[in-house]
Design a protein around this motif. Structure first.
Motif, PDB file in Angstrom:
ATOM      1  N   ASP A   1      96.130 124.551  85.347  1.00 12.10           N
ATOM      2  CA  ASP A   1      95.373 124.965  84.148  1.00 12.10           C
ATOM      3  C   ASP A   1      96.186 126.028  83.442  1.00 12.10           C
ATOM      4  OD1 ASP A   1      91.988 124.769  85.532  1.00 12.10           O
ATOM      5  OD2 ASP A   1      93.123 123.343  84.298  1.00 12.10           O
ATOM      6  N   VAL A   2      96.277 125.941  82.123  1.00 15.51           N
ATOM      7  CA  VAL A   2      96.969 126.962  81.344  1.00 15.51           C
ATOM      8  C   VAL A   2      95.960 128.037  80.966  1.00 15.51           C
ATOM      9  CG1 VAL A   2      98.257 127.444  79.243  1.00 15.51           C
ATOM     10  CG2 VAL A   2      98.632 125.299  80.459  1.00 15.51           C
ATOM     11  N   VAL A   3      96.283 129.294  81.247  1.00 18.87           N
ATOM     12  CA  VAL A   3      95.392 130.424  80.945  1.00 18.87           C
ATOM     13  C   VAL A   3      96.120 131.355  79.991  1.00 18.87           C
ATOM     14  CG1 VAL A   3      94.174 132.414  81.907  1.00 18.87           C
ATOM     15  CG2 VAL A   3      94.294 130.260  83.204  1.00 18.87           C
ATOM     16  N   GLY A   4      95.469 131.673  78.900  1.00 18.56           N
ATOM     17  CA  GLY A   4      96.068 132.589  77.947  1.00 18.56           C
ATOM     18  C   GLY A   4      95.675 134.029  78.239  1.00 18.56           C
ATOM     19  N   PHE A   5      96.616 134.956  78.019  1.00 19.20           N
ATOM     20  CA  PHE A   5      96.354 136.396  78.210  1.00 19.20           C
ATOM     21  C   PHE A   5      96.654 137.107  76.892  1.00 19.20           C
ATOM     22  CE2 PHE A   5      95.874 137.249  82.800  1.00 19.20           C
ATOM     23  CZ  PHE A   5      96.085 135.972  83.293  1.00 19.20           C
ATOM     24  N   ALA A   6      95.753 137.951  76.472  1.00 18.14           N
ATOM     25  CA  ALA A   6      95.981 138.738  75.254  1.00 18.14           C
ATOM     26  C   ALA A   6      95.593 140.186  75.542  1.00 18.14           C
ATOM     27  CB  ALA A   6      95.159 138.187  74.097  1.00 18.14           C
ATOM     28  N   SER A   7      96.484 141.114  75.152  1.00 21.11           N
ATOM     29  CA  SER A   7      96.184 142.540  75.293  1.00 21.11           C
ATOM     30  C   SER A   7      95.699 143.064  73.967  1.00 21.11           C
ATOM     31  CB  SER A   7      97.443 143.297  75.719  1.00 21.11           C
ATOM     32  OG  SER A   7      97.921 142.826  76.944  1.00 21.11           O
ATOM     33  N   VAL A   8      94.522 143.649  73.957  1.00 15.05           N
ATOM     34  CA  VAL A   8      93.961 144.172  72.717  1.00 15.05           C
ATOM     35  C   VAL A   8      93.697 145.658  72.887  1.00 15.05           C
ATOM     36  CG1 VAL A   8      92.978 141.938  72.073  1.00 15.05           C
ATOM     37  CG2 VAL A   8      91.608 143.573  73.403  1.00 15.05           C
ATOM     38  N   PRO A   9      93.638 146.391  71.758  1.00 18.04           N
ATOM     39  CA  PRO A   9      93.448 147.839  71.851  1.00 18.04           C
ATOM     40  C   PRO A   9      92.110 148.248  72.446  1.00 18.04           C
ATOM     41  CG  PRO A   9      94.236 147.247  69.664  1.00 18.04           C
ATOM     42  CD  PRO A   9      93.879 145.966  70.365  1.00 18.04           C
ATOM     43  N   GLY A  10      91.097 147.443  72.239  1.00 20.02           N
ATOM     44  CA  GLY A  10      89.811 147.833  72.803  1.00 20.02           C
ATOM     45  C   GLY A  10      88.706 146.875  72.416  1.00 20.02           C
ATOM     46  N   LEU A  11      87.542 147.098  73.001  1.00 15.00           N
ATOM     47  CA  LEU A  11      86.339 146.339  72.694  1.00 15.00           C
ATOM     48  C   LEU A  11      85.269 147.340  72.287  1.00 15.00           C
ATOM     49  CD1 LEU A  11      86.316 144.121  75.927  1.00 15.00           C
ATOM     50  CD2 LEU A  11      87.244 143.474  73.695  1.00 15.00           C
ATOM     51  N   SER A  12      84.330 146.888  71.500  1.00 12.18           N
ATOM     52  CA  SER A  12      83.231 147.777  71.117  1.00 12.18           C
ATOM     53  C   SER A  12      81.951 146.978  71.007  1.00 12.18           C
ATOM     54  CB  SER A  12      83.541 148.484  69.795  1.00 12.18           C
ATOM     55  OG  SER A  12      83.695 147.537  68.759  1.00 12.18           O
ATOM     56  N   ALA A  13      80.847 147.686  71.100  1.00 17.83           N
ATOM     57  CA  ALA A  13      79.544 147.023  70.976  1.00 17.83           C
ATOM     58  C   ALA A  13      78.537 148.032  70.456  1.00 17.83           C
ATOM     59  CB  ALA A  13      79.099 146.466  72.326  1.00 17.83           C
ATOM     60  N   THR A  14      77.654 147.558  69.614  1.00 21.90           N
ATOM     61  CA  THR A  14      76.575 148.386  69.101  1.00 21.90           C
ATOM     62  C   THR A  14      75.289 147.945  69.769  1.00 21.90           C
ATOM     63  OG1 THR A  14      77.708 148.532  66.984  1.00 21.90           O
ATOM     64  CG2 THR A  14      75.368 149.117  67.015  1.00 21.90           C
ATOM     65  N   THR A  15      74.644 148.894  70.443  1.00 23.92           N
ATOM     66  CA  THR A  15      73.444 148.528  71.192  1.00 23.92           C
ATOM     67  C   THR A  15      72.332 149.499  70.892  1.00 23.92           C
ATOM     68  OG1 THR A  15      74.236 149.829  73.049  1.00 23.92           O
ATOM     69  CG2 THR A  15      74.729 147.479  73.104  1.00 23.92           C
ATOM     70  N   PRO A  16      71.088 149.074  71.082  1.00 18.17           N
ATOM     71  CA  PRO A  16      69.958 149.992  70.835  1.00 18.17           C
ATOM     72  C   PRO A  16      70.031 151.188  71.766  1.00 18.17           C
ATOM     73  CG  PRO A  16      69.214 147.713  71.088  1.00 18.17           C
ATOM     74  CD  PRO A  16      70.645 147.731  71.478  1.00 18.17           C
ATOM     75  N   ALA A  17      69.694 152.364  71.180  1.00 14.81           N
ATOM     76  CA  ALA A  17      69.668 153.581  71.977  1.00 14.81           C
ATOM     77  C   ALA A  17      68.280 153.717  72.604  1.00 14.81           C
ATOM     78  CB  ALA A  17      69.983 154.798  71.115  1.00 14.81           C
ATOM     79  N   PRO A  18      68.159 154.381  73.757  1.00 10.36           N
ATOM     80  CA  PRO A  18      66.859 154.513  74.437  1.00 10.36           C
ATOM     81  C   PRO A  18      65.800 155.163  73.563  1.00 10.36           C
ATOM     82  CG  PRO A  18      68.621 155.219  75.900  1.00 10.36           C
ATOM     83  CD  PRO A  18      69.247 154.969  74.553  1.00 10.36           C
TER      84      PRO A  18
END
Lengths: 890, 232
Positions: A84-101
Motif C-alpha cells: 500500500d502506498v502511504v503519503g506523508f505530509a508535514s504541516v505547520p499545525g492543526l487548529s479547531a474551534t470548539t464550544p467553551a464550557p
C-alpha cells in the motif's frame, strides 16, 4: 559370551538393571524435554514477533521516484503479500474551534503535525496499525492525543495549516489510537541514534483522495514537506528459529533494496522485532544452561548413586570372572555390554518420555526447531545417557582391574579422606563463586550482548562459571560436613537417633560412623537433589512474582478504569467506584503531558499519602529512597516532582534543583509554564510508559493547570479481577471509560516479546525435581540397604526384635533424611539467590526479594520423607521375608 | 508349630517330626524330613553329613531362626522371647560380624538386643574378648581380622551372652586345620565354662570326633545318635 552374561543379568539382576535404566532414562528425558522447551520457545518467540508487527516493511520512496513503480517492484518481490502506498505530509499545525464550557468558543492550535494519506484498503491490509476509539473506521481520523489537544471529537472540524496556502478544513470521522506510532513515524534508513525521540504529537489520517486534495497544492512550492512510503505485508515462510529468521529476513530486505536500485530504502520492522526475539531465544538457552543443566547433572549423580549401590556385588562378580581366567579385555567387554544395555534402554525410554512430556506440556514432541536440530538434540541426550551408564559401570570395572582388588564377601567401602578434601577444593570453589557472582551482580551486567546494528549476538558464558562453582563447592561442602558429623559426632548422633533407636542409639550411631561412606553418599545425593528442587522452585516463583509485578505495573492495579481522552472526570467520581462490592480502595491518577525542554513526557499527578492504598509501589522502582520515603518526601514538597534517571542525566539535575516545565493545560490554551522541584528518581510507576515520565502531586498539577481531571482510577479489589467484578466496575464507571482487569495485562505480558514462556519449563523442572528428591531419598536408600540385607538378617538372627532391627534401618534413614533436607535447603536457597543475581536480565522488573513457594517445598519434603519411609518399610519387609536365607547372600 | 514353656527343665530343645521344605511344586527342596531329636543340658553333639543334608537347617530350626513346615519345636528349658528362645548362642558358618560395628560393639550387640544396659553390655563384651585373648582387638574393624580371629570374635559374642545352648553351624568350614583346631578348643572351653549344651554341624570328622555324640544326617533325615568316647 557377552550375550550369555547379559541374559543372566536380565534374569537374575533385573532389579539392578531396571534401577540403573530408570536413572539413565530420567537424565535423558530431562535433557531431551528441555530441548523440546527450547525449540517450542524459539518457535513461539518467532511467531509472536511476527504477529506483533503491524507493517512488515516500510519502504521510504526516494525523492523523485514513482511510488507506484516502487510498489509494483515490491509486489513482485518473492514473499510479498500486499503493498500500500502511504503519503506523508508535514504541516505547520492543526487548529479547531470548539464550544467553551462557559459559553462561546475557544480555538485550539497545535504545533507541527503529520498528515497521512491512506488507501481505502489500508485498514484491512494492516489491521494492527490503527485502532478505532470513537466514531467510524473511514473518513478523516484524528489521533487520540491530537483529539485531546484540539478538544475535538467525531463531527468536529479541524483546519490543516498549509504554508503559503489557506487552511484546509476536514471533518473528523473518528478518533484512533496508533499502537505502533514509534515505528510508523521512524526515519527509515536512519541509524538508531538519529531516530526521533518520540512520535509526533499531532497526527491526522486522511483517505487517499482527501489527502491529495489537501496536500497536492504544496508539491509545487514545498515538495520537501511531502513524501511517500510503500507499506509491505510479507508472507515469506521464515524459519522457526528467531536467529535464523532474522538472518533470512535481513537478507530478503537487502535483496529488495538491491532490486529497487536506489528508488527506495527498506525499513525492516520484522528484522527489528526478530532482533529482540533472538535475544529472548538466547535467554531461553541461558535459562536451560542455568536451570536445566544442573538437573541433568543431578540425574547423572542419582544414576551413579543407584548404580553404585550394586558396586560391591558387581565387583565380586568381576573378581570371580578374573579368578576363572577372564582377561582384562573380556571383563571390560562385559561391563561395556551391560553399560550399553542399560544406556540404550534408558535412552530409548527417556526419549519416549521426553516426547510425551513435550506433547503434554509444550504441545510438540519435537526436540528441535528443525529436523537436524531435533536429531542432534535427541542424539546429544542419548549420548549423555550412554555416558552416564558407561561412567557408572565401566569405569569402576576398570578401576577394580587396575587395583587388582578381589572384594571381600562382607566389607564396607573404606572411608578415606579424598584428595579434593585435602586440597580444600570446596572452599576454593565457593570462594571463586562468591567473587564471580558478586562481581556480576554489582555492576549492571549484561549476560546477552546484542549490539545494535550488529548481526551477531553473543552470550558471556563466563557468567556461568559462578553458579557452576557454587554447585561444585556447595555439593563438596555438604560432603565434608556430613562426613565430619559422622566421623566425629558419635555422641550427638546417638542423641539424635535415640527417639528411634532407644537403648541401641550408641551402637547405631557407631555403626553410622563406620558406614559413613555409604551414609554420606546417600545424604549428599539427597541434598543435591533437594538443592536443585529448591533453587529451581524459588527461581521460578520469583520469575512468576516479577511477571505479576510487571502486569501490576502495566495495569496499575487489580482493576484500572481509564477515562476517555478529553473527558473531564473529577476525583469525586471515584466514589461511585468505591461503592462497588468488593472494591477496597480507589485512587485517582491524573495524566497530563509536559515538556521537559524539548522532550514531551507523561506527567502523573498522585496523592502521595494514599496512592499505595490501591496499588503496590516497589522499592526497586525508585532511586534515592524507598517507595515510602519518596512518597513522604513528595507529600512534604508541594511542587516536588520525581523524574526518570535519563532525565537526570540529560539535564544534569541535582536534588533540589528547580525545573521549568510546560504543562498541558486542561482547560484549553495550550501549555502552561510551571516550576517543579526535583526530589528523586522514579524508574517505574503504575501505568507509566517505558519512556521517561514525571510524577508530581495531583493537587499542585490541578492548581497550576486549573483542571483536576482524572486520567484513570486505580482499584484494589483484593486480587479479585474476574469478569463479574470487571462488569460491576464497568457499570459504575459509565460509558466511554475503559475497564482493564489485571488478567488482561498478565495475558499481554505473557505474550510479549520480552518474556520467555516459563510455564512449560517450570512444570518440567519442578516435576523432575520432585521425582529426583523422592528417588534420591527412597530409591538410593532402598538399593543401598538391599545390598546389605545379609547384615540386617544377621542382626535379626542375633535376637533382634522387630523394633530393634528397625532401629538400624530407621536410624540411618533418619540421618540421611534430615541432613539431606537441611543441607539441600540451605544450598538451594543460596543457589536461588545467586541465579536471580546473575540472571537479573530475565526479570522485568528486577526483584527486590526472592519469592519462596512454601507449598511446593512442603510437598517436596513430604514426598522425600514418604519415599524414605517406604524404602525402610520395603527393606524391613524384605529382611523379614527372606529370614535366614539372606545370611547366605554374599 | 512352635511352642515353649519356661522352667528349669533339663531338655533345652526338642524337635518332634519336624519337616522343613523350601519352595513348591517341582522345585520344592525338602531340607528336613520328620526329624525328631532332643538336646539336654551339658550335652555335646556333632551333627555330621554331606553338604545339603540339612544340618544347617536343623540348627536354624533349633535356634528358632526358621519355622518348620510341620512338626513341633519346643524349648522346655529356655525362656521364650516372643516366638524365639532366649539363651541360645549361634555361631554361623560364614563370617557374621557386622561390618559397620567394631569388634566390641559386635560382641555387645546380642546383650543390647536382650535389653542389657549399654554399660554392662560393653563390660561383658570386653571381658569375653579378654578371656579369648582378643582384648587388643576391641576397637578393630571386622575386615581387619583374619578368618580365625573373626570366628573367635563370634565365639566371644556367644560367650558374652552366657547362653544355655550353643549352636555352631560349620564353625571351622572356612579355616585351615591348625586354626580350626584352635577354634574348636576355644569353643569347647567356652561351653564347658558356661555349662552350656553344644550342637556343632560339621562335615569335618576331626571336629566331630571331639564331641560326645554324633548325629548323622542324610537327605534330610536324622539317624540315631551315636555316643562316642570323644577325645578333646
Amino acid at each position: 559370551m557377552i550375550l550369555v552374561w547379559l541374559s543372566g543379568l536380565v534374569r537374575r539382576r533385573a532389579g539392578r538393571l531396571a534401577a540403573v535404566t530408570v536413572g539413565v532414562g530420567t537424565a535423558v528425558a530431562l535433557l531431551a524435554a528441555i530441548g523440546t522447551f527450547l525449540s517450542a520457545s524459539k518457535a513461539s518467540m518467532t511467531e509472536r514477533a511476527l504477529a506483533r508487527v503491524a507493517v512488515d516493511w516500510q519502504v521510504q520512496v526516494a525523492a523523485g521516484a514513482d511510488p507506484a513503480q516502487v510498489a509494483g517492484a515490491l509486489a513482485a518481490h518473492p514473499g510479498t503479500a500486499t503493498t500500500d502506498v502511504v503519503g506523508f505530509a508535514s504541516v505547520p499545525g492543526l487548529s479547531a474551534t470548539t464550544p467553551a464550557p462557559g459559553g462561546g468558543t475557544t480555538v485550539q492550535t497545535t504545533g507541527a503535525a503529520q498528515v497521512l494519506g491512506l488507501p481505502s484498503s489500508y485498514r484491512a491490509d494492516f489491521p494492527g496499525q490503527v485502532r478505532i476509539l470513537a466514531g467510524g473506521n473511514s473518513g478523516v481520523l484524528v489521533a487520540q492525543q491530537t483529539a485531546a489537544n484540539l478538544h475535538v471529537g467525531v463531527g468536529d472540524v479541524v483546519a490543516v495549516a498549509r504554508p503559503g496556502l489557506p487552511d484546509a478544513s476536514v471533518t473528523v470521522g473518528g478518533v484512533v489510537d496508533l499502537p505502533q506510532a514509534d515505528t510508523l513515524f521512524q526515519k527509515v534508513g536512519a541509524p538508531a541514534g538519529a531516530q526521533p525521540a518520540a512520535p509526533p504529537d499531532n497526527v491526522l489520517l486522511l483517505p487517499e483522495d482527501a489527502w491529495h486534495q489537501v496536500v497536492d497544492p504544496l508539491a509545487a512550492d514545498r515538495p520537501e514537506l511531502l513524501s511517500s512510503q510503500v507499506h509491505v505485508a510479507r508472507d515469506a515462510g521464515l524459519p522457526a528459529d528467531p536467529a535464523a529468521a532474522f538472518v533470512a529476513e535481513t537478507g530478503a530486505a537487502r535483496n529488495a533494496e538491491l532490486a529497487l536500485a536506489g528508488a527506495g530504502v527498506v525499513g525492516d520492522n520484522l528484522a527489528a522485532t526478530l532482533d529482540a526475539a533472538r535475544e529472548d531465544a538466547l535467554y531461553a538457552q541461558i535459562l536451560f544452561l542455568f536451570l536445566g543443566a544442573p538437573g541433568a547433572v543431578v540425574a547423572g549423580l542419582l544414576t551413579t548413586a543407584v548404580a553404585g549401590a550394586g558396586r560391591e556385588r558387581r565387583q565380586r562378580e568381576q573378581a570371580l570372572l578374573r579368578t576363572r581366567g577372564a582377561t582384562h579385555r573380556q571383563v571390560l567387554a562385559l561391563a561395556l555390554g551391560e553399560a550399553v544395555l542399560v544406556g540404550a534402554a534408558g535412552a530409548a525410554a527417556g526419549l519416549a518420555l521426553a516426547a510425551l512430556l513435550g506433547r503434554l506440556i509444550f504441545g510438540s514432541p519435537a526436540f528441535g526447531t528443525t529436523a537436524a536440530a531435533a536429531a542432534g538434540w535427541a542424539g546429544l541426550a542419548a549420548a549423555a545417557g550412554l555416558a552416564v551408564a558407561g561412567l557408572t559401570i565401566v569405569l569402576p570395572a576398570e578401576r577394580a582391574w587396575r587395583t587388582g582388588r578381589v572384594v571381600a564377601a562382607v566389607s564396607l567401602p573404606r572411608p578415606s579422606r579424598p584428595r579434593w578434601a585435602r586440597i580444600g577444593l570446596d572452599v576454593l570453589a565457593l570462594a571463586g563463586a562468591a567473587v564471580l557472582i558478586g562481581a556480576t551482580s554489582r555492576v549492571g551486567y549484561a549476560l546477552v550482548l546484542a549490539p545494535e546494528g550488529v548481526a551477531a549476538i553473543s552470550v558471556d558464558y563466563w557468567a556461568f562459571l559462578g553458579p557452576a562453582l557454587l554447585w561444585l563447592g556447595g555439593g563438596l561442602l555438604c560432603w565434608r560436613l556430613t562426613d565430619l558429623l559422622l566421623r566425629r559426632g558419635r555422641r550427638p548422633l546417638a542423641l539424635a537417633v535415640r527417639p528411634v533407636a532407644g537403648p541401641l542409639a550408641g551402637v547405631v550411631s557407631g555403626g553410622l560412623g563406620r558406614s559413613r561412606a555409604l551414609v554420606t553418599r546417600g545424604a549428599v545425593v539427597l541434598a543435591v537433589a533437594v538443592a536443585f528442587a529448591v533453587s529451581t522452585a524459588v527461581f521460578n516463583a520469583t520469575y512468576e512474582q516479577q511477571a505479576l509485578i510487571d502486569a501490576q505495573l502495566t495495569n496499575g492495579a487489580d482493576v484500572t478504569v481509564t477515562e476517555p481522552p478529553g473527558a473531564h472526570v473529577p476525583p469525586s467520581a471515584g466514589g461511585a467506584l468505591a461503592a462497588v462490592p468488593g472494591v477496597r480502595a480507589v485512587e485517582p491518577l491524573q495524566h497530563r503531558y509536559a515538556y521537559v525542554g524539548a522532550d514531551l513526557q507523561d506527567l502523573f499527578g498522585v496523592r502521595p499519602t494514599t496512592v499505595a492504598s490501591a496499588t503496590s509501589l516497589q522499592d526497586s522502582w525508585f532511586t534515592g529512597g524507598t517507595a515510602d520515603e519518596l512518597m513522604a518526601e513528595l507529600a512534604r514538597t508541594p511542587d516536588g516532582v520525581l523524574v526518570s534517571a535519563e532525565t537526570v542525566s540529560d539535564y544534569q539535575l541535582h536534588l533540589g534543583d528547580t525545573l521549568q516545565l510546560r504543562v498541558q493545560s486542561g482547560t484549553g490554551g495550550g501549555l502552561i509554564p510551571a516550576t517543579f522541584r526535583y526530589i528523586g528518581v522514579a524508574n517505574e510507576f503504575p501505568t507509566a510508559p517505558k519512556d521517561s515520565f514525571l510524577v508530581a502531586r495531583a493537587d499542585y498539577v490541578a492548581r497550576i493547570t486549573g483542571d483536576d481531571s482524572v486520567g484513570s482510577f486505580l482499584l484494589d479489589t483484593g486480587g479479585r479481577a474476574d469478569s463479574a467484578a470487571t462488569a460491576a466496575v464497568a457499570g459504575a464507571a459509565g460509558p466511554g471509560a475503559t475497564v482493564t482487569p489485571l488478567s488482561a495485562a498478565v495475558a499481554t505480558i505473557g505474550s510479549s516479546l520480552s518474556s520467555v514462556d516459563m510455564h512449560g519449563l517450570t512444570a518440567l523442572e519442578l516435576g523432575f525435581a520432585f521425582a529426583f528428591g523422592v528417588a534420591a531419598g527412597g530409591l538410593v536408600l532402598a538399593l543401598g540397604m538391599a545390598e546389605r540385607r545379609r547384615t540386617f538378617a544377621v542382626i535379626r538372627a542375633l535376637g533382634a526384635r522387630g523394633r530393634q532391627a528397625a532401629a538400624f534401618v530407621v536410624g540411618e534413614a533418619a540421618v540421611v533424611l534430615v541432613l539431606g533436607l537441611v543441607l539441600g535447603a540451605v544450598l538451594g536457597g543460596v543457589l536461588a539467590k545467586a541465579l536471580v543475581a546473575v540472571l537479573s536480565g530475565v526479570f522485568d522488573p528486577p526483584p527486590s526479594s526472592v519469592a519462596v513457594p512454601w507449598t511446593y517445598l512442603g510437598l517436596l519434603a513430604a514426598g522425600v520423607t514418604m519415599g524414605i519411609v517406604l524404602a525402610c518399610a520395603a527393606v524391613l519387609a524384605s529382611v523379614r521375608r527372606s529370614g535366614v536365607a539372606a545370611m547366605r547372600e554374599s | 508349630m512352635v511352642t515353649g514353656v519356661t522352667g528349669p527343665d533339663p531338655v533345652l530343645v526338642e524337635c518332634r517330626d519336624v519337616h522343613r521344605s523350601f519352595g513348591r511344586g517341582p522345585t520344592e527342596v525338602v531340607a528336613l524330613r520328620e526329624v525328631s531329636c532332643r538336646v539336654n543340658r551339658g550335652q555335646h553333639v556333632a551333627v555330621t553329613g554331606e553338604s545339603g543334608s540339612g544340618k544347617s537347617t536343623l540348627l536354624h530350626v533349633m535356634a528358632g531362626l526358621e519355622v518348620p513346615s510341620s512338626g513341633v519345636v519346643t524349648w522346655p528349658g529356655l525362656v521364650l522371647r516372643g516366638d524365639r528362645p532366649g539363651g541360645v548362642g549361634v555361631v554361623f558358618q560364614a563370617p557374621s560380624l557386622l561390618p559397620m560395628l567394631d569388634v566390641a560393639d559386635n560382641v555387645a550387640l546380642p546383650l543390647l538386643l536382650a535389653d542389657v544396659p549399654a554399660g554392662a553390655a560393653r563390660d561383658r563384651a570386653l571381658a569375653a574378648l579378654d578371656r579369648l585373648g582378643l582384648g587388643g582387638l576391641s576397637g578393630a574393624a571386622p575386615e581387619e581380622l583374619s578368618g580365625g580371629q573373626g570366628q573367635r570374635v563370634a565365639l566371644a559374642r556367644v560367650l558374652a551372652a552366657e547362653p544355655a545352648l550353643v549352636l555352631a553351624d560349620e564353625p571351622t568350614g572356612q579355616l585351615d586345620r591348625r586354626t580350626a583346631d584352635s577354634v574348636v578348643d576355644v569353643l569347647l572351653d567356652t561351653v564347658d565354662a558356661l555349662g552350656a549344651a553344644l550342637v556343632v554341624s560339621t562335615h569335618d570328622p576331626a571336629v566331630a570326633d571331639r564331641l560326645d555324640e554324633h548325629w548323622s544326617m542324610a537327605d534330610g533325615r536324622l539317624s540315631a545318635p551315636v555316643v562316642s568316647g570323644a577325645a578333646r
